[in-house]
Design a protein around this motif. Sequence first.
Motif, mmCIF file in Angstrom:
data_model
loop_
_atom_site.group_PDB
_atom_site.id
_atom_site.type_symbol
_atom_site.label_atom_id
_atom_site.label_comp_id
_atom_site.label_asym_id
_atom_site.label_seq_id
_atom_site.Cartn_x
_atom_site.Cartn_y
_atom_site.Cartn_z
ATOM 1 N N PRO A 157 20.870 6.048 33.646
ATOM 2 C CA PRO A 157 22.295 5.832 33.891
ATOM 3 C C PRO A 157 23.110 7.073 33.546
ATOM 4 O O PRO A 157 22.831 7.748 32.561
ATOM 5 C CB PRO A 157 22.650 4.664 32.969
ATOM 6 C CG PRO A 157 21.571 4.622 31.949
ATOM 7 C CD PRO A 157 20.339 5.184 32.594
ATOM 8 N N ARG A 158 24.104 7.362 34.370
ATOM 9 C CA ARG A 158 24.953 8.529 34.124
ATOM 10 C C ARG A 158 26.194 8.090 33.360
ATOM 11 O O ARG A 158 26.802 7.074 33.702
ATOM 12 C CB ARG A 158 25.413 9.155 35.445
ATOM 13 C CG ARG A 158 24.309 9.471 36.414
ATOM 14 C CD ARG A 158 23.521 10.681 35.992
ATOM 15 N NE ARG A 158 22.150 10.519 36.462
ATOM 16 C CZ ARG A 158 21.164 11.362 36.216
ATOM 17 N NH1 ARG A 158 21.389 12.422 35.497
ATOM 18 N NH2 ARG A 158 19.959 11.150 36.664
ATOM 19 N N PRO A 159 26.609 8.861 32.360
ATOM 20 C CA PRO A 159 27.843 8.507 31.654
ATOM 21 C C PRO A 159 29.036 8.540 32.607
ATOM 22 O O PRO A 159 29.129 9.431 33.463
ATOM 23 C CB PRO A 159 27.970 9.606 30.602
ATOM 24 C CG PRO A 159 26.617 10.207 30.474
ATOM 25 C CD PRO A 159 25.969 10.058 31.813
ATOM 26 N N THR A 160 29.951 7.584 32.441
ATOM 27 C CA THR A 160 31.146 7.552 33.293
ATOM 28 C C THR A 160 32.421 7.690 32.478
ATOM 29 O O THR A 160 33.510 7.740 33.045
ATOM 30 C CB THR A 160 31.206 6.234 34.097
ATOM 31 O OG1 THR A 160 31.161 5.142 33.164
ATOM 32 C CG2 THR A 160 30.049 6.129 35.073
ATOM 33 N N THR A 161 32.309 7.714 31.147
ATOM 34 C CA THR A 161 33.476 7.896 30.288
ATOM 35 C C THR A 161 33.252 9.115 29.400
ATOM 36 O O THR A 161 32.107 9.546 29.184
ATOM 37 C CB THR A 161 33.703 6.676 29.379
ATOM 38 O OG1 THR A 161 32.597 6.573 28.469
ATOM 39 C CG2 THR A 161 33.812 5.392 30.207
ATOM 40 N N ALA A 162 34.361 9.634 28.843
ATOM 41 C CA ALA A 162 34.237 10.813 27.970
ATOM 42 C C ALA A 162 33.403 10.528 26.722
ATOM 43 O O ALA A 162 32.535 11.338 26.376
ATOM 44 C CB ALA A 162 35.635 11.325 27.597
ATOM 45 N N PRO A 163 33.612 9.400 26.024
ATOM 46 C CA PRO A 163 32.772 9.152 24.840
ATOM 47 C C PRO A 163 31.288 9.048 25.186
ATOM 48 O O PRO A 163 30.437 9.561 24.447
ATOM 49 C CB PRO A 163 33.315 7.812 24.299
ATOM 50 C CG PRO A 163 34.710 7.739 24.805
ATOM 51 C CD PRO A 163 34.693 8.395 26.140
ATOM 52 N N ALA A 164 30.989 8.398 26.308
ATOM 53 C CA ALA A 164 29.578 8.276 26.707
ATOM 54 C C ALA A 164 29.008 9.635 27.100
ATOM 55 O O ALA A 164 27.844 9.946 26.804
ATOM 56 C CB ALA A 164 29.451 7.286 27.868
#
Length: 224
Positions: free
Chosen positions: A34-41
């Motif tokens: 899965p690719r991060p979609t938010t800045a924290p992730a």
Amino acid sequence: MASNRRAFLTATAAVGALAAAPASAAPAEPDDRPRPTTAPAALAELLAGNRRYATGLPRHPDEGLLRRHTLAAGQHPFAVVVGCIDSRVPPELVFDQGLGDLLCIRTAGQVLDEAVLGSIQYGVAELHIPLVLVLGHERCGAIAATLDHLRTGARVPGHLELLVDEIAPAALRTRSLPGDWAEHTMRANTIWVRDAIRADPAFAAATVTAARFDLDTGLVSLLP
Ligand SMILES: [Zn+2]
């Protein structure tokens, strides 16, 4: 001479054997992670990859044929890294990421100019990347050149002048601090670049963070 030739033939045979090794010998590649979609992730993924790199256990993800073919149709990198050109600090390796994961913009001393800002804007506005990470590092050559110039007053040759002009304010602000002037300058310059990007409305959609890379440990630590 004969033994040299024998050694060469043996080495050539070994290379040939490696080249003929089956593709299944390559490490498993998590192309579908899965690719991060938010800045924290995105930041968590970068720091997790850096821990793998620093401890000598990198996965080298996203370097295989499947990933390459998938990306041919379009890219969705999850972080912009604004870093130095230093050959010891390549972001994809330092963060253990692969093809299509990071949009990397590198200048000596990670200084800003219009080309850099336009490149960041492409990542944030066009590719909707949620995180911009400004990455400084210890023992930076651009910082050292700036300090040499300030110490000696020696003329800075040619195109290097822009780099020194951009880094000098951070050096002058930290000159009277006790301790390692180069380290203070690197931190102040990296934070200044972060704050300049943060203050620019063109990048309001992204979270902008600063970090320091340690050449000795391989670890990235966030700057306050
Ligand atoms: Zn550097």
